[in-house]
Scaffold this active site. Structure first.
Site, PDB file in Angstrom:
ATOM      1  CB  ALA A 110     -14.615   8.461 -30.603  1.00 19.14           C
ATOM      2  CB  CYS A 165      -5.779   6.897 -25.220  1.00 14.56           C
ATOM      3  SG  CYS A 165      -6.718   8.325 -26.188  1.00 14.56           S
ATOM      4  CG  HIS A 193     -10.822  15.588 -29.539  1.00 15.96           C
ATOM      5  ND1 HIS A 193      -9.677  15.588 -29.270  1.00 15.96           N
ATOM      6  CD2 HIS A 193     -11.472  14.454 -29.272  1.00 15.96           C
ATOM      7  CE1 HIS A 193      -9.401  14.053 -29.016  1.00 15.96           C
ATOM      8  NE2 HIS A 193     -10.443  13.627 -28.732  1.00 15.96           N
TER       9      HIS A 193
END
Length: 384
Positions: free
Chosen positions: A74, A329, A204
């Site tokens: 993404a 992230c 994922h």
């Protein structure tokens, strides 16, 4: 094997479903061809597998197979959408519109474009995490080339009103992109009904492999133009060169297929488990639910806790449950969550937050154990 904590961090990533892995394995050894090798059987096998996967993903969002471009995930899809539009539509304008609570894979490309002379408006959100569509409509200008609003937030799970935003964008003649990494195969998505022009997705987050994603690019009404960000062999309509990773692609499609088949049942079960966990934790007192109470992902619970140090709380429960305090992230950054700050939280309350991401294999027994463990840890920290 030593005891492993209960995994409740499914917004960060998910385990690969065994059925997905079984689908992928033949394409590593027996059917290992390059889909661009169209002069022999090995290439034909790979090409057919990719074609079928493209059809599966397209059907999931009511698109055409030719509108699906495979990427590494993404993040790459978001970069291709945002930078690709910016470069292709220079003649129309240099203004982009997004939201303060977006993932860094959207905010960082926007920041990069600002350095090149583009102008970016970052809309605030309401206290429940939803964007104000009236404010969004007013912020669109004649030189606005792209509006980017994520489908479901990776931290607080809030589901944005995509159809309303899409209607506004098309009435204004502006392209609409959504980061659907957390939404694919969890929420009904229809790029036609929602007037979505570009949509990013990844495998994922839905029990598929890491390293594979896709970008939907509308081909008609309007036909979206993109400037390629990777150049080479001309794969993916010349918009994303590179040898296609066939095992990952077939795994992605299988994961989405499995998610769609059980979407309604999984949503109901996860909502019940999530609400049970929230009920247990509320009894500790001083709890704040982050994000809209109902317009959120079924597997998401994000809370801020008064009177505790967030890092100390994480350390005290890490042997029992694997959770995070925000986006995976950005979890290495020593800063409060930009999403929680956008909701109006103080730094202290933003730091003292937990994000629970329930999953396909989460059990009721695990929820009871996690709830009591976290509640006990809160009590211990408050009395220390």
């Amino acid at each position: 094997m030593p005891h492993r904590p209960i995994y409740l961090d499914h917004h960060a990533t998910t385990p690969v479903d065994e059925r997905v892995l079984d689908t992928m394995l033949p394409f590593f050894r027996e059917q290992f061809g390059n889909p661009s090798s169209t002069v022999h059987a090995y290439g034909w096998e790979a090409e057919a597998a990719v074609k079928q996967a493209r059809e599966t993903l397209a059907a999931t969002i009511h698109a055409e197979p030719e509108e699906i471009l495979f990427t590494s995930g993404a993040t790459e899809a978001n970069n291709l959408a945002i930078k690709g539009v910016a470069e292709a539509y220079l003649a129309k304008g240099r203004h982009l519109l997004t939201v303060a609570t977006e993932h860094s894979a959207v905010l960082d490309p926007c920041e990069y474009l600002e350095k090149l002379g583009f102008e970016v408006t970052r809309l605030p959100v309401q206290p429940d995490g939803l964007v104000d569509v009236v404010q969004l409509e007013k912020a669109i200008r004649p030189d606005t080339i792209l509006v980017s609003v994520m489908a479901a937030n990776n931290e607080i799970g809030v589901i944005q009103p995509l159809e309303a935003i899409g209607d506004i964008c098309h009435q204004k003649g502006t392209l609409f992109h959504t980061d659907a990494a957390q939404a694919i195969a969890k929420l009904p998505l229809d790029v036609q009904a929602m007037n979505i022009d570009l949509l990013s997705m990844t495998a994922h987050k839905v029990y598929g492999p890491k390293g594979i994603g896709a970008l939907y690019v509308r081909r008609r009404n309007p036909r979206v133009q993109l400037a390629a960000q990777l150049h080479g062999g001309g794969q993916e309509r010349g918009l994303r060169s590179g040898t296609l990773y066939v095992p990952q692609i077939v795994g992605f499609a299988k994961a989405v297929e499995l998610g769609l088949a059980k979407m309604a049942a999984d949503t109901k079960r996860l909502e019940q488990l999530r609400d049970r966990l929230w009920h247990i934790l509320q009894s500790a007192g001083g709890m704040h639910l982050n994000g809209h109470p109902t317009q959120r992902l079924a597997n998401n619970l994000n809370i801020s806790i008064e009177g505790v140090d967030g890092q100390a709380l994480l350390l005290s429960i890490q042997s029992v449950v694997a959770v995070s305090s925000g986006s995976a992230c950005s979890s290495t950054k020593i800063a409060p969550s930009h999403v929680l700050k956008a909701l109006g939280h103080s730094d202290a309350l933003a730091y003292a937050s937990l994000r629970f991401g329930l999953g396909r294999f989460t059990t009721a027994e695990e929820i009871e154990q996690v709830g009591e463990t976290v509640k006990g840890a809160i009590a211990a920290l408050r009395s220390a």
